[in-house]
Design an enzyme around this catalytic site. Structure first.
Site, PDB file in Angstrom:
ATOM      1  N   HIS A  66       0.828  -1.215   0.000  1.00 15.30           N
ATOM      2  CA  HIS A  66       0.000   0.000   0.000  1.00 15.30           C
ATOM      3  C   HIS A  66       0.861   1.264   0.000  1.00 15.30           C
ATOM      4  O   HIS A  66       0.457   2.301   0.510  1.00 15.30           O
ATOM      5  CB  HIS A  66      -0.984  -0.006   1.184  1.00 15.30           C
ATOM      6  CG  HIS A  66      -2.032  -1.081   1.055  1.00 15.30           C
ATOM      7  ND1 HIS A  66      -3.141  -0.944   0.244  1.00 15.30           N
ATOM      8  CD2 HIS A  66      -2.093  -2.334   1.569  1.00 15.30           C
ATOM      9  CE1 HIS A  66      -3.863  -2.060   0.316  1.00 15.30           C
ATOM     10  NE2 HIS A  66      -3.240  -2.921   1.095  1.00 15.30           N
TER      11      HIS A  66
ATOM     12  N   LEU B 294      -2.050 -12.816  -6.133  1.00 11.31           N
ATOM     13  CA  LEU B 294      -0.810 -12.990  -6.897  1.00 11.31           C
ATOM     14  C   LEU B 294      -0.902 -12.253  -8.234  1.00 11.31           C
ATOM     15  O   LEU B 294      -0.103 -12.476  -9.140  1.00 11.31           O
ATOM     16  CB  LEU B 294      -0.510 -14.475  -7.132  1.00 11.31           C
ATOM     17  CG  LEU B 294      -0.187 -15.274  -5.869  1.00 11.31           C
ATOM     18  CD1 LEU B 294       0.082 -16.728  -6.206  1.00 11.31           C
ATOM     19  CD2 LEU B 294       1.007 -14.682  -5.137  1.00 11.31           C
TER      20      LEU B 294
ATOM     21  N   SER C  44      -3.241 -12.049 -10.877  1.00 13.09           N
ATOM     22  CA  SER C  44      -3.610 -12.649 -12.156  1.00 13.09           C
ATOM     23  C   SER C  44      -4.068 -11.571 -13.138  1.00 13.09           C
ATOM     24  O   SER C  44      -3.840 -11.687 -14.340  1.00 13.09           O
ATOM     25  CB  SER C  44      -4.723 -13.672 -11.941  1.00 13.09           C
ATOM     26  OG  SER C  44      -5.787 -13.086 -11.218  1.00 13.09           O
TER      27      SER C  44
ATOM     28  N   GLU D  26      -6.399  -0.950 -16.163  1.00 14.74           N
ATOM     29  CA  GLU D  26      -6.957  -1.430 -14.885  1.00 14.74           C
ATOM     30  C   GLU D  26      -7.788  -0.327 -14.203  1.00 14.74           C
ATOM     31  O   GLU D  26      -8.886  -0.574 -13.716  1.00 14.74           O
ATOM     32  CB  GLU D  26      -5.789  -1.865 -13.987  1.00 14.74           C
ATOM     33  CG  GLU D  26      -6.186  -2.361 -12.626  1.00 14.74           C
ATOM     34  CD  GLU D  26      -6.427  -3.868 -12.562  1.00 14.74           C
ATOM     35  OE1 GLU D  26      -5.745  -4.613 -13.273  1.00 14.74           O
ATOM     36  OE2 GLU D  26      -7.313  -4.275 -11.787  1.00 14.74           O
TER      37      GLU D  26
ATOM     38  N   ASP E 267       1.841  -3.945  -9.626  1.00 18.53           N
ATOM     39  CA  ASP E 267       1.612  -5.267 -10.196  1.00 18.53           C
ATOM     40  C   ASP E 267       1.998  -5.322 -11.671  1.00 18.53           C
ATOM     41  O   ASP E 267       2.643  -6.264 -12.136  1.00 18.53           O
ATOM     42  CB  ASP E 267       0.145  -5.675 -10.018  1.00 18.53           C
ATOM     43  CG  ASP E 267      -0.293  -5.611  -8.568  1.00 18.53           C
ATOM     44  OD1 ASP E 267       0.587  -5.572  -7.690  1.00 18.53           O
ATOM     45  OD2 ASP E 267      -1.505  -5.588  -8.320  1.00 18.53           O
TER      46      ASP E 267
HETATM   47  C1  GLA Z   1      -2.951  -4.427  -4.971  1.00 16.62           C
HETATM   48  C2  GLA Z   1      -2.762  -3.307  -5.982  1.00 16.62           C
HETATM   49  C3  GLA Z   1      -1.331  -2.769  -5.941  1.00 16.62           C
HETATM   50  C4  GLA Z   1      -0.911  -2.419  -4.515  1.00 16.62           C
HETATM   51  C5  GLA Z   1      -1.234  -3.558  -3.567  1.00 16.62           C
HETATM   52  C6  GLA Z   1      -0.982  -3.200  -2.124  1.00 16.62           C
HETATM   53  O1  GLA Z   1      -2.182  -5.536  -5.325  1.00 16.62           O
HETATM   54  O2  GLA Z   1      -3.060  -3.772  -7.276  1.00 16.62           O
HETATM   55  O3  GLA Z   1      -1.212  -1.667  -6.804  1.00 16.62           O
HETATM   56  O4  GLA Z   1      -1.518  -1.221  -4.118  1.00 16.62           O
HETATM   57  O5  GLA Z   1      -2.590  -3.977  -3.683  1.00 16.62           O
HETATM   58  O6  GLA Z   1       0.377  -3.005  -1.899  1.00 16.62           O
END
Ligand code: GLA
Length: 371
Positions: free
Chosen positions: A36, A118, A120, A153, A165
């Site tokens: 976060h 994870l 996806s 996204e 991600d």
């Molecule tokens: C999800 C979001 C990321 C990040 C995490 C928390 O995976 O897609 O962008 O904010 O939560 O670290």
């Protein structure tokens, strides 16, 4: 070609009766530390896992086929709440940038567990973007593809996630973690030789699935923005420990997590660089406590895994990803991993939790075109 890439090529042949022109794949990710922090302009340290989404692409009237769901979907012009949102979002984002990517057929196969934390969704976005970039010879740099996938996204799929991600799925390299400065978008590989240190990263998928949009993710983001506003800084990245005195209540708790987590990421990178995995483990556990007590995104299952891991001589353990369910992660001596798996399975059964899925991995490669 990896087996998953061969499966995508085979699915394409079976569905469309031709050879694909390009096959590409992109991995899911696990975040080692830095949770976060990405949407607060801070630091994260993810690495790719050896679970991937592969896509085979060729010319023709646009159709999207998923071998996992056994269904063909058209290219969508707006979100419908299915897997096809992700590739459609990427195409939408590419078209917005002026690339004509409207005529192609694609077959997808993946083995990243869905909705587990994870990533996806980032894997399917990254695989689509990387494959289309190769198919149309667009020459877009991986970093820019990651930004484009994040836009898909946020604006198309409608989940207000940060950049971690998509960046991890596109840019990670085998045998390394990736330190990302989510403000400058500079990314630096950090070698992570776990085999040499006789260590394993054990992931526990609690199978408590969380829909990011339906959880408190956006509420956490808003609290961070409020805290930054009160402190008069652009993002919490710019806040210091001593500033926290000016906050109270929810804003104080959320900001305290973010400010301390950014410090922990940078300390963790130093620890990994000097192969001090005991120090790295302590930082992981401190991160978990902060996510549990200040950010309040843990669950009984995630806490149970972390505590069992710490009692089973893990060097560190923490929830990974957004929280609210999904996965946790432990860093443990390879010899002790089997025992931890058994203890966790036993405890989860006793407590009436869903049977967890546990597996170990080594840091894997980011998006690649298969040759
Ligand atoms: C999800 C979001 C990321 C990040 C995490 C928390 O995976 O897609 O962008 O904010 O939560 O670290």
């Amino acid at each position: 070609m990896r087996p998953i890439e061969q499966q995508a090529a085979q699915a394409y042949r079976e569905q469309f009766g031709e050879e694909p022109v390009v096959v590409a794949s992109a991995p899911g990710r696990v975040n080692l530390i830095g949770e976060h922090t990405d949407y607060n302009g801070g630091f994260v340290l993810p690495c790719a896992v050896d679970r991937r989404v592969a896509v085979a692409v060729g010319p023709g009237e646009t159709q999207l086929y998923s071998a996992n769901f056994h269904e063909v979907r058209p290219l969508l012009s707006k979100r419908e709440g299915s897997w096809a949102d992700y590739p459609s979002g990427v195409v939408w984002a590419m078209q917005e940038q002026g690339s004509d990517v409207s005529r192609f057929r694609a077959a997808f196969v993946g083995d990243v567990p869905l909705g587990s934390g994870l990533s996806s969704s980032a894997a399917i976005e990254a695989a689509t973007a990387f494959a289309l970039d190769a198919f149309y010879h667009l020459g877009i740099a991986k970093k820019n593809l990651a930004v484009l996938c994040q836009r898909a996204e946020n604006a198309f799929v409608g989940v207000n996630s940060g950049i971690m991600d998509q960046y991890a799925s596109l840019l990670c390299q085998a045998g390394t973690a990736l330190l990302i400065d989510c403000r400058s978008l500079e990314a630096e590989p950090v070698p992570l030789d776990l085999v040499g240190a006789d260590l394993t990263l054990l992931v526990c998928d609690t199978r408590v699935s969380r829909e990011l949009g339906a959880t408190g993710y956006n509420a956490r983001r808003e609290a961070c923005e409020r805290a930054a506003h009160i402190l008069g800084v652009k993002e919490l990245r710019d806040a210091h420990i001593q500033d926290l005195d000016k906050l109270s209540g929810e804003e104080l708790k959320r900001a305290r997590h973010v400010v301390t987590e950014n410090i922990r990421v940078l300390e963790a990178v130093h620890a990994v660089r000097r192969q001090d995995f005991a120090a790295f483990g302590r930082l992981m556990y401190a991160s978990h406590r902060s996510l549990r007590d200040d950010y309040e995104v843990s669950t009984p299952e995630l806490d149970a895994f972390v505590e069992i891991a710490m009692q089973s001589s893990a060097l560190g353990a923490r929830l990974t990803g957004a929280g609210f369910g999904g996965c946790a992660l432990a860093l443990i001596r390879s010899d002790d991993a089997g025992m931890l798996v058994l203890s966790v399975q036993h405890y989860f059964e006793e407590r009436g939790f869903k049977p967890p899925v546990l597996y170990s991995f080594q840091p894997a490669a980011g998006a690649e075109v298969a040759t």
